[in-house]
Enzyme design. Sequence first.
Site, PDB file in Angstrom:
ATOM      1  CE  LYS A 157      32.087  44.516 -26.104  1.00 57.40           C
ATOM      2  NZ  LYS A 157      32.714  45.515 -26.965  1.00 57.40           N
TER       3      LYS A 157
HETATM    4  C1  LIG Z   1      33.337  45.364 -28.204  1.00 53.67           C
HETATM    5  C2  LIG Z   1      33.437  46.582 -29.024  1.00 53.67           C
HETATM    6  C3  LIG Z   1      33.409  46.543 -30.429  1.00 53.67           C
HETATM    7  C4  LIG Z   1      33.364  45.246 -31.184  1.00 53.67           C
HETATM    8  O1  LIG Z   1      32.155  44.545 -30.980  1.00 53.67           O
HETATM    9  P1  LIG Z   1      32.056  43.004 -31.342  1.00 53.67           P
HETATM   10  O2  LIG Z   1      30.699  42.591 -30.907  1.00 53.67           O
HETATM   11  O3  LIG Z   1      33.144  42.318 -30.593  1.00 53.67           O
HETATM   12  O4  LIG Z   1      32.252  42.906 -32.815  1.00 53.67           O
HETATM   13  C5  LIG Z   1      33.416  47.735 -31.108  1.00 53.67           C
HETATM   14  N1  LIG Z   1      33.490  48.918 -30.466  1.00 53.67           N
HETATM   15  C6  LIG Z   1      33.531  48.998 -29.131  1.00 53.67           C
HETATM   16  C7  LIG Z   1      33.625  50.336 -28.493  1.00 53.67           C
HETATM   17  C8  LIG Z   1      33.497  47.846 -28.363  1.00 53.67           C
HETATM   18  O5  LIG Z   1      33.544  47.930 -27.024  1.00 53.67           O
END
Ligand SMILES: *Cc1c(COP(=O)(O)O)cnc(C)c1O
Length: 463
Positions: free
Chosen positions: A112
């Site tokens: 993120k």
């Molecule tokens: C947010 C997240 C996901 C999923 O990602 P999306 O974009 O919501 O599909 C997978 N792994 C981790 C560690 C995340 O923080």
Amino acid sequence: MKYVSTRGSAPALDFAEVTLAGLASDGGLYVPEEWPQFTAEEIRAMRGLPYAELAARVMQPFVGDSLAPDRLRELTEEAYGRFAHKAVTPLVQLDERQWLLELFHGPTLAFKDVALQLLGLLFEEFLAREDSRLTIVGATSGDTGSAAIDAVAGRDNVEIFMLHPKGRVSDVQRRQMTTVRAPNVHNIAIEGSFDDAQAMVKRIFADESVTARHRIGAVNSINWARLMAQVVYYFAASLQLGGPDRELAFSVPTGNFGDVFAGHVAARMGLPIARLIVATNVNDILHRALGNGDYSAGTVTPTTAPSMDIQVSSNFERLLFDVGGRDGAALADQMRGFEASRAMMLSNAQRDGAAGLFTSMRVDEDETARSIREAYENWGEVIDPHTAIGLHAARHADLAAQVPVVTLATAHAAKFSDAVERATGLRPSLPSRVGDLFAREEAYTELPGTYEAVRDFILETAD
Ligand SMILES: *Cc1c(COP(=O)(O)O)cnc(C)c1O
């Protein structure tokens, strides 16, 4: 570049406006009016660029006139300069076929950060121009919250309210949010699941008692700028492994369908992608939807990969729009049906359109633990449960031989150390960049899982 809503009736916006807007006023999500295209020659010319420069090149067509190329480049330098690895998103080779793309070298240890470090700077840039303020309201299954808070804490003209499902995020995830003590940061723990929190956030955007008084912004992947920033690392990985003259597959641990949708965008822009593997945990609505067209939400089962404990995947709407003929009015009807009954069937056009690029796999808790253990035993790699789900799917998907498969390593193992320790006997330690997380004091407000409680708290607290 103009952006249109997936539900067809909200006004078209430019990039600066769409960055500050979040959800469209008709309840839809913004997508570019058309996909910018790169020729193979243009992609080849990106080989060897430093990440920040590659990012500026890939994103410039989406940004359009909202930022001069030099300014965009300054912002990408600043955002990616905070990463602990010079390559920003390094590739690690496991064997002749399998690779990991490490996306967790940012300040809060999950992918993120790649988008949110930039988004924080974009907010500041665009708000300063207009001399206005933004109240960000977000929901997190764990990692968005910490990354967004890190990106905006202490910044001018923004304030953030972050909802997390009480008791359903890991200790590290919670502390990364609740120990940030800045006057513009408000953490809220609600009773309920991530889906409940996300539904409340969507209501806030549509609630005039709030929007008449505050300009509400989004940090969830309903915000287009987040997906845009994630397109870049698909290019980065491909360029290192022979792109655009060689096809790759990507395996993407998926919850809200944001990260994997960014892969779809990269393919639309001309990057040769053989397959996108949608890897889910037992909360498998996407696996069912892609397999037999049944998009129906069950109840959320908590797992060791909590960032994917999601039943309603916001960004799937963007895919349905794009592969289903870009018919906003029809999609608005379809989504209203889903919102009423929590179930819908995909149209044939949607199913066929998705089948061209996407494959899916559901990975249960035993397989997740085994995947963590095998990564350690076979290759000495300590991976987190989300990455393990992606890697399991990468190794078991039915793909043409010879196609290299890149699994997106979405979080640092230390963020989920209990699950990793159970699988390997080894407790991964937190990198020093997160500091004394367990010594710092936490602050958050607990609220019942009702919309009114959350709305009233925001109205009472927001500046
Ligand atoms: C947010 C997240 C996901 C999923 O990602 P999306 O974009 O919501 O599909 C997978 N792994 C981790 C560690 C995340 O923080």
